[in-house]
Design an enzyme around this catalytic site. Structure first.
Site, mmCIF file in Angstrom:
data_model
loop_
_atom_site.group_PDB
_atom_site.id
_atom_site.type_symbol
_atom_site.label_atom_id
_atom_site.label_comp_id
_atom_site.label_asym_id
_atom_site.label_seq_id
_atom_site.Cartn_x
_atom_site.Cartn_y
_atom_site.Cartn_z
ATOM 1 N N ASN A 125 0.836 -1.201 0.000
ATOM 2 C CA ASN A 125 0.000 0.000 0.000
ATOM 3 C C ASN A 125 0.871 1.251 0.000
ATOM 4 O O ASN A 125 2.091 1.158 -0.012
ATOM 5 C CB ASN A 125 -0.954 -0.022 1.207
ATOM 6 C CG ASN A 125 -0.178 -0.073 2.512
ATOM 7 O OD1 ASN A 125 0.555 0.843 2.843
ATOM 8 N ND2 ASN A 125 -0.327 -1.183 3.240
ATOM 9 N N ASP B 247 -3.832 -6.262 5.068
ATOM 10 C CA ASP B 247 -4.873 -7.080 5.711
ATOM 11 C C ASP B 247 -4.893 -8.489 5.147
ATOM 12 O O ASP B 247 -5.354 -9.415 5.797
ATOM 13 C CB ASP B 247 -6.240 -6.419 5.513
ATOM 14 C CG ASP B 247 -6.326 -5.117 6.297
ATOM 15 O OD1 ASP B 247 -5.847 -5.103 7.448
ATOM 16 O OD2 ASP B 247 -6.835 -4.117 5.755
ATOM 17 N N LYS C 12 9.002 -16.973 -10.579
ATOM 18 C CA LYS C 12 8.230 -15.836 -11.085
ATOM 19 C C LYS C 12 7.039 -16.344 -11.910
ATOM 20 O O LYS C 12 7.217 -17.193 -12.796
ATOM 21 C CB LYS C 12 9.151 -14.963 -11.952
ATOM 22 C CG LYS C 12 8.462 -13.708 -12.423
ATOM 23 C CD LYS C 12 9.412 -12.834 -13.216
ATOM 24 C CE LYS C 12 8.624 -11.704 -13.854
ATOM 25 N NZ LYS C 12 9.405 -10.967 -14.824
ATOM 26 N N ASP D 175 -3.994 -9.538 13.048
ATOM 27 C CA ASP D 175 -4.048 -8.134 13.467
ATOM 28 C C ASP D 175 -3.033 -7.922 14.591
ATOM 29 O O ASP D 175 -3.184 -8.446 15.695
ATOM 30 C CB ASP D 175 -5.459 -7.780 13.932
ATOM 31 C CG ASP D 175 -5.635 -6.279 14.062
ATOM 32 O OD1 ASP D 175 -4.843 -5.651 14.798
ATOM 33 O OD2 ASP D 175 -6.538 -5.737 13.408
ATOM 34 N N ILE D 176 -1.985 -7.166 14.293
ATOM 35 C CA ILE D 176 -0.872 -7.018 15.247
ATOM 36 C C ILE D 176 -1.314 -6.252 16.491
ATOM 37 O O ILE D 176 -1.094 -6.681 17.621
ATOM 38 C CB ILE D 176 0.329 -6.300 14.568
ATOM 39 C CG1 ILE D 176 0.792 -7.117 13.364
ATOM 40 C CG2 ILE D 176 1.460 -6.089 15.568
ATOM 41 C CD1 ILE D 176 1.794 -6.414 12.465
ATOM 42 N N VAL D 177 -1.965 -5.115 16.277
ATOM 43 C CA VAL D 177 -2.303 -4.270 17.426
ATOM 44 C C VAL D 177 -3.326 -4.970 18.334
ATOM 45 O O VAL D 177 -3.234 -4.895 19.566
ATOM 46 C CB VAL D 177 -2.757 -2.849 16.967
ATOM 47 C CG1 VAL D 177 -4.172 -2.820 16.426
ATOM 48 C CG2 VAL D 177 -2.583 -1.845 18.085
ATOM 49 N N PHE E 90 -4.183 3.322 15.027
ATOM 50 C CA PHE E 90 -4.605 4.390 14.115
ATOM 51 C C PHE E 90 -5.862 3.929 13.369
ATOM 52 O O PHE E 90 -6.055 2.728 13.165
ATOM 53 C CB PHE E 90 -3.501 4.686 13.096
ATOM 54 C CG PHE E 90 -2.522 5.706 13.596
ATOM 55 C CD1 PHE E 90 -2.575 7.015 13.154
ATOM 56 C CD2 PHE E 90 -1.536 5.353 14.518
ATOM 57 C CE1 PHE E 90 -1.674 7.964 13.626
ATOM 58 C CE2 PHE E 90 -0.637 6.291 14.983
ATOM 59 C CZ PHE E 90 -0.702 7.609 14.529
ATOM 60 N N LYS F 109 -13.284 0.492 16.362
ATOM 61 C CA LYS F 109 -11.943 -0.115 16.384
ATOM 62 C C LYS F 109 -11.411 -0.180 17.817
ATOM 63 O O LYS F 109 -10.827 -1.181 18.233
ATOM 64 C CB LYS F 109 -11.010 0.741 15.521
ATOM 65 C CG LYS F 109 -10.086 -0.074 14.668
ATOM 66 C CD LYS F 109 -9.586 0.695 13.472
ATOM 67 C CE LYS F 109 -10.564 0.551 12.319
ATOM 68 N NZ LYS F 109 -10.061 1.110 11.071
ATOM 69 N N LYS G 97 -10.850 -3.934 19.102
ATOM 70 C CA LYS G 97 -9.457 -4.380 19.284
ATOM 71 C C LYS G 97 -8.981 -4.163 20.716
ATOM 72 O O LYS G 97 -7.801 -4.364 21.009
ATOM 73 C CB LYS G 97 -8.537 -3.614 18.326
ATOM 74 C CG LYS G 97 -8.920 -3.791 16.851
ATOM 75 C CD LYS G 97 -7.818 -3.289 15.939
ATOM 76 C CE LYS G 97 -8.251 -3.315 14.483
ATOM 77 N NZ LYS G 97 -7.147 -3.155 13.544
HETATM 78 O O1 C5P Z 1 -8.482 -2.475 11.130
HETATM 79 P P1 C5P Z 1 -7.581 -1.430 10.559
HETATM 80 O O2 C5P Z 1 -6.527 -1.967 9.666
HETATM 81 O O3 C5P Z 1 -8.293 -0.268 9.950
HETATM 82 O O4 C5P Z 1 -6.860 -0.830 11.862
HETATM 83 C C1 C5P Z 1 -5.817 0.042 11.780
HETATM 84 C C2 C5P Z 1 -4.949 -0.113 13.001
HETATM 85 O O5 C5P Z 1 -4.670 -1.477 13.243
HETATM 86 C C3 C5P Z 1 -3.612 0.532 12.818
HETATM 87 O O6 C5P Z 1 -3.154 0.971 14.094
HETATM 88 C C4 C5P Z 1 -2.747 -0.595 12.278
HETATM 89 O O7 C5P Z 1 -1.381 -0.399 12.546
HETATM 90 C C5 C5P Z 1 -3.291 -1.771 13.073
HETATM 91 N N1 C5P Z 1 -3.216 -3.067 12.361
HETATM 92 C C6 C5P Z 1 -2.323 -4.015 12.830
HETATM 93 N N2 C5P Z 1 -2.256 -5.230 12.197
HETATM 94 C C7 C5P Z 1 -3.033 -5.504 11.139
HETATM 95 C C8 C5P Z 1 -3.923 -4.532 10.660
HETATM 96 C C9 C5P Z 1 -3.987 -3.320 11.289
HETATM 97 O O8 C5P Z 1 -1.598 -3.762 13.788
HETATM 98 N N3 C5P Z 1 -2.917 -6.679 10.562
#
Ligand code: C5P
Length: 403
Positions: A214, A283, A293, A310-312, A327, A341, A345
């Site tokens: 992205n 995502d 390739k 989802d890391i956060v 964010f 969110k 989360k």
């Molecule tokens: O759900 P969304 O992607 O909109 O949420 C954004 C927040 O979640 C950001 O803080 C982003 O760094 C975190 N995030 C994450 N891991 C993911 C997707 C989003 O930490 N796989």
């Protein structure tokens, strides 16, 4: 936003005042710097004295105001080089467009610009001018040149101006300037604390040469890492591929994929006080990565994608979790989506920004955000990401008493 009293204790601030109408606020600024513990000496340009008298500052600071480069009496008391060395920081508020231009050229025709050249400590300026003068390309070019020289810009705020215009150019409020000045001293706000920040995009490989990704520039996360380090934190920046130089005083861990970013985050957060997820994590990733390739001759190709972790949310779900900040980049219903969110989360704070506004957000140097917590919202005006980062760190530390 207020800082604890004494945050500038033992600090010597040389307050430079140049000739703009905002100079009337500098008397209040001087008082507030003193309340925060600073010893303040004042230097005024000739033009500044047309707006407010040196006597005001002499009475408030308890010291003679320095006005001339070639004043023999003043030189005998404390020479200009000595005065420049005396200062732990030079704060110029207000800084006019003219003074900024002279600073860019390294001129030394008056006392204040000479002190700027002779200084050994940091220099911060709070520009104040008409909104058209501020947005003029010449001024913006000058501001960038100063930033490249590590001169700190306390960006002007937007609002009504003395000239009747409305826009960006008002000097930042004195209370805010004190907080920002104190943050320059690798303040003790986060001393002894560990802060982990994710930044930039991730790349999800399709084959050895292609990937899904992205437009994230990483600027917000990098600015946050700088601000956390400035506030005294042991700072770890876990960064996807970006075109930015790693910040000094920060341990930067380069990662590529969402999985690598997750692994590094889990490795680092166990002893952290604060985790800020500023990365635009992909995502989805391809379910399988081709070993070779993928050939064009294969014709149409379909990809099967699977969700990344989802890391956060994973960090927020840990038993011993740090204060966790996410964010939310949204194009509509900003606060509603951010609050969703926050709850989904289990975050402590969501920093929401409207990415449908092309002037801010991805790639831009500026951002405008709303801070969403379980007990309310607070809007911050549009400002440079570097400045926003400092204000966010200050907000998090003071509002949630992290230290
Ligand atoms: O759900 P969304 O992607 O909109 O949420 C954004 C927040 O979640 C950001 O803080 C982003 O760094 C975190 N995030 C994450 N891991 C993911 C997707 C989003 O930490 N796989």
């Amino acid at each position: 936003m207020t800082l604890p009293i004494g945050s500038l204790s033992n600090k010597r601030v040389l307050l430079g005042i140049t000739g703009g109408i905002a100079a009337y606020k500098s008397a209040d600024l001087l008082r507030r710097l003193q309340t925060a513990g600073a010893e303040v000496r004042v230097v005024m340009t000739q033009a500044a004295t047309e707006f407010i008298t040196p006597l005001t500052f002499q009475a408030l600071s308890g010291h003679p105001v320095h006005l001339d480069l070639l004043d023999t009496a003043a030189e005998a008391a404390m020479g200009h080089i000595e005065l420049a060395r005396w200062a732990d920081v030079i704060l110029i508020a207000p800084a006019t467009a003219d003074f900024i231009a002279r600073l860019v050229h390294g001129e030394a025709g008056d006392l204040l610009s000479t002190l700027c050249l002779a200084r050994k400590g940091p220099l911060a300026i709070a520009p104040a001018m008409n909104q058209a003068m501020w947005s003029n390309a010449a001024t913006q070019h000058n501001i960038t040149a100063l930033q490249e020289r590590d001169i700190t810009i306390f960006d002007p705020a937007a609002g009504y101006q003395a000239c009747g215009d409305v826009g960006e150019g008002r000097m930042e409020e004195p209370e805010q300037l004190v907080a920002l000045t104190s943050a320059l001293f690798g303040s003790t706000l986060l001393a002894g604390q560990k802060v982990v920040i994710t930044a930039g995009p991730t790349q999800e490989a399709l084959d050895p040469v292609r990937y899904l990704s992205n437009h994230s520039s990483g600027k917000m996360g990098y600015a946050l890492a700088e601000a956390a380090a400035e506030a005294g934190a042991e700072t770890v920046l876990i960064s996807g591929p970006v075109a930015l130089a790693p910040p000094s005083r920060v341990r930067t861990i380069a990662v590529t994929s969402a999985q690598e970013m997750l692994d590094a985050s889990l490795q680092e957060v166990s002893d952290a006080t604060l985790f800020i997820a500023a990365a635009a994590v992909a995502d989805y990733r391809p379910t399988t990565v081709a070993n070779q390739k993928i050939k064009k001759s294969a014709g149409a190709v379909s990809l099967t994608l699977e969700k990344t972790t989802d890391i956060v949310a994973t960090v927020a779900g840990l038993e011993n979790r740090p204060f966790t900040v996410g964010f939310a980049a949204e194009t509509e219903n900003l606060v509603v989506h951010a609050r969703d969110k926050l709850e989904r989360k289990q975050l402590d704070l969501v920093i929401a920004n409207d990415v449908s506004d092309t002037r801010i957000g991805f790639g831009s140097d500026n951002n405008r955000v709303v801070l969403v917590t379980s007990d309310g919202e607070q809007e911050l005006p549009e400002m440079r990401k570097t400045q926003l980062a400092r204000e966010l760190i200050l907000y998090i530390c003071t509002r949630f008493a992290l230290n």
